[in-house]
Design an enzyme around this catalytic site. Sequence first.
Site, PDB file in Angstrom:
ATOM      1  CG  ASP A  26      14.970  23.006  49.642  1.00 50.05           C
ATOM      2  OD1 ASP A  26      16.166  22.740  49.401  1.00 50.05           O
ATOM      3  OD2 ASP A  26      14.019  22.251  49.358  1.00 50.05           O
ATOM      4  CG  ASN A  28      18.897  20.507  47.401  1.00 52.05           C
ATOM      5  OD1 ASN A  28      17.966  20.738  48.170  1.00 52.05           O
ATOM      6  ND2 ASN A  28      19.908  19.721  47.707  1.00 52.05           N
ATOM      7  CG  ASP A  30      16.748  18.478  50.233  1.00 48.79           C
ATOM      8  OD1 ASP A  30      16.397  19.645  50.538  1.00 48.79           O
ATOM      9  OD2 ASP A  30      17.821  17.979  50.629  1.00 48.79           O
ATOM     10  CG  ASP A  34      19.898  23.951  50.293  1.00 42.46           C
ATOM     11  OD1 ASP A  34      20.008  25.108  49.842  1.00 42.46           O
ATOM     12  OD2 ASP A  34      19.145  23.096  49.790  1.00 42.46           O
ATOM     13  CG  ASP A 103      26.388  28.212  66.987  1.00 44.47           C
ATOM     14  OD1 ASP A 103      26.872  27.941  68.098  1.00 44.47           O
ATOM     15  OD2 ASP A 103      25.254  28.699  66.830  1.00 44.47           O
ATOM     16  CG  ASP A 200      25.817  25.992  72.313  1.00 45.97           C
ATOM     17  OD1 ASP A 200      24.822  26.695  72.123  1.00 45.97           O
ATOM     18  OD2 ASP A 200      25.769  24.850  72.808  1.00 45.97           O
ATOM     19  CD  GLU A 254      23.571  29.997  74.532  1.00 45.33           C
ATOM     20  OE1 GLU A 254      22.356  29.861  74.462  1.00 45.33           O
ATOM     21  OE2 GLU A 254      24.337  29.028  74.670  1.00 45.33           O
ATOM     22  CG  HIS A 326      18.710  28.796  67.603  1.00 48.01           C
ATOM     23  ND1 HIS A 326      19.555  29.830  67.970  1.00 48.01           N
ATOM     24  CD2 HIS A 326      19.169  27.701  68.239  1.00 48.01           C
ATOM     25  CE1 HIS A 326      20.474  29.363  68.789  1.00 48.01           C
ATOM     26  NE2 HIS A 326      20.283  28.079  68.969  1.00 48.01           N
ATOM     27  CG  ASP A 327      18.183  28.311  71.862  1.00 45.70           C
ATOM     28  OD1 ASP A 327      17.995  27.292  71.158  1.00 45.70           O
ATOM     29  OD2 ASP A 327      19.296  28.627  72.330  1.00 45.70           O
TER      30      ASP A 327
HETATM   31  O1  TEU Z   1      21.359  26.975  74.246  1.00 44.13           O
HETATM   32  C1  TEU Z   1      21.597  26.918  75.635  1.00 44.13           C
HETATM   33  C2  TEU Z   1      20.406  27.033  76.482  1.00 44.13           C
HETATM   34  O2  TEU Z   1      20.508  27.304  77.648  1.00 44.13           O
HETATM   35  C3  TEU Z   1      19.098  26.793  75.859  1.00 44.13           C
HETATM   36  O3  TEU Z   1      19.194  25.605  75.181  1.00 44.13           O
HETATM   37  C4  TEU Z   1      17.973  26.682  76.811  1.00 44.13           C
HETATM   38  O4  TEU Z   1      18.280  25.775  77.815  1.00 44.13           O
HETATM   39  C5  TEU Z   1      16.784  26.188  76.056  1.00 44.13           C
HETATM   40  O5  TEU Z   1      16.544  27.042  74.976  1.00 44.13           O
HETATM   41  C6  TEU Z   1      15.575  26.116  76.933  1.00 44.13           C
HETATM   42  O6  TEU Z   1      14.493  25.770  76.168  1.00 44.13           O
HETATM   43  C7  TEU Z   1      22.339  26.536  73.378  1.00 44.13           C
HETATM   44  C8  TEU Z   1      21.812  26.538  71.957  1.00 44.13           C
HETATM   45  O7  TEU Z   1      21.498  27.849  71.566  1.00 44.13           O
HETATM   46  C9  TEU Z   1      20.660  25.600  71.864  1.00 44.13           C
HETATM   47  O8  TEU Z   1      20.048  25.629  70.606  1.00 44.13           O
HETATM   48  C10 TEU Z   1      21.160  24.217  72.174  1.00 44.13           C
HETATM   49  O9  TEU Z   1      20.089  23.325  72.208  1.00 44.13           O
HETATM   50  C11 TEU Z   1      21.895  24.160  73.521  1.00 44.13           C
HETATM   51  O10 TEU Z   1      22.811  25.234  73.688  1.00 44.13           O
HETATM   52  C12 TEU Z   1      22.711  22.904  73.611  1.00 44.13           C
HETATM   53  O11 TEU Z   1      23.753  22.940  72.699  1.00 44.13           O
HETATM   54 CA    CA Z   2      17.808  21.445  50.368  1.00 42.33          CA
END
Ligand code: TEU
Ligand code: CA
Length: 562
Positions: A26, A28, A30, A34, A103, A200, A254, A326-327
């Site tokens: 972060d 700034n 908040d 960012d 993305d 995605d 993906e 991140h998933d």
């Molecule tokens: O992810 C696709 C996906 O198959 C995953 O979301 C999976 O279903 C999920 O992690 C199960 O817990 C992409 C992105 O990486 C994800 O962050 C998004 O939420 C999703 O597409 C929808 O855009």
């Molecule tokens: Ca910020």
Amino acid sequence: MSEKKESRDWYKEAVFYQIWVRSFCDGNGDGIGDLYGVYDKLEYVKSLGVDAIWFNPLYPSPNADYGYDISDYCDIHPDYGDLDQFKKVLNKAHELGMKVIMDLVINHTSDEHKWFKESRKGGDDNPYKDYYIWRDEPNNWDSFFEGKAWEFDSLRGQYYLHLFAKKQPDLNMDNPKVREEVKNILRFWLSMGVDGFREDVINFISKKEGLPNGIGFLPVIGSIHNFKDGPHIHEYLAEFRKVCDEYGAVQIGEGPMTTVNTALKYLSGDTKSMDMMFSFDHMTADCLFTEYLHRPFKLIRLKNALSKWQYKLAGKAWNSLYLENHDHPRIISRYGSEKYHRESGTALATAYMFLKGTPFIYQGQEIGMTNIKLSSIDQYVDVSTKNNYIRYHVKDPIEARLHRIHISSRDSARTPMQWDASENAGFTTGKPWFFVNPNYKDINVAAEEERPDGILNYYRACVKLRASSKTLLRGSYKEYEPGNPLIYMYERRLNKTSYIVICSFSGEAIPFILPKGFAGHSAKLMLTNYPRKRKQGEIGILPKKGLRLSPYEAMVIKMKRV
Ligand code: TEU
Ligand code: CA
């Protein structure tokens, strides 16, 4: 092949760093990460030795799915800065020698996108009328995130399709106008200078004609054949590829539930539209389909998945390599050991960074961040986490239900980056938007910088070693002892030079007899995660009696082969 097309090949020698900006830094005060924070941390990113950055969605979004519900494709979310700030980040990254990919989320938009707001109004002369998938009657498909895949819209008086959350209506890619919009989005970012896209759920964008009902009783799985690798997928992707070709842009798709064979259609031959695909096979070594359906980790499952992709893509296509994003929950908490934190964190790095392909490192992975355990479901924010909790195993005791969330939630990958031992882990001077993992006093960048044998410096060593060797970049792959439940061993070979990677996934010390062809030969230790036990750079004879591997011991050795 045009010069630009060839220049795209940089990705094969690159290592990527993935930034989920909301939790990175972060700038700034908040409480929200960012692009000001990113700007300040680019030297750190560069210090890892990486060559490129992938940004998760930075666009304006109501955040029903944290950026994967986009309300404007050609702007920056005000939480993260603005287009000027993005350009500053882009330019500085380029000056530091790092490429930047964005993305691209085109299976769906936010329901707050202008197109959807217009589409809801219906009407025959409405240009946005067919931008989405509207029906008078829903079919029986499930969504991934929120119950059935159809939602009734009272304004239009019809149902719209959403394969993900209700606030993520699916675009109608069969409409040529929608495809033109996509091309304009590509051009917008490419002409600004970005170097490519991570695309995605790209294998879902073409739906089977007539949207037939799914079969079977498993949620989601029973209808997937109606939208995965759909009838027009390769035509549409060819249109987008053409635009990317004009700029030499890299495309990484993906593909949830992608198999090797279908991936090859995206990656090679006449239908090639992607440079790499993100596959999921190796992410199910401790679960079925998705982390929520947990089963005990089995190394054999991980090795099978990795080897399958290594062998089947060999000579035909290029692999992407990752253990975190991140998933997914944090990898040490899944495939490693929080007890053997340093050892397993470095062993996991060794296991995947030297495979053939392009490695991705997700923010925090390089310092060994682990899963967070929150005490109530109300503290979690991810839509899929909440949905799993509400819909499944509802009769189980609360502790058991929360345990499932602890081991599976995407939120574990989304806690603020742990920079130092100061308040809020140095992520913000304000109140962080999400919980900081309480282990930040020990696990943080500043502390890791002081640990020569720590995970952070080990990642740096892996990146460096990979970049220094043609064999590791281009050599062939061969797995040894595929049936060994505790040890992953593979060879990368180019002409007469071989690199042998050996990783123990055992929490106990174990003996390991080297396979034939190795014992008795001279070899050089290129990398070890037990530097007090073994001497990096040392040349010696590989013992016939075998090796005694310490818990999660990993090594890379180099030898001549005849
Ligand atoms: O992810 C696709 C996906 O198959 C995953 O979301 C999976 O279903 C999920 O992690 C199960 O817990 C992409 C992105 O990486 C994800 O962050 C998004 O939420 C999703 O597409 C929808 O855009
Ligand atoms: Ca910020």
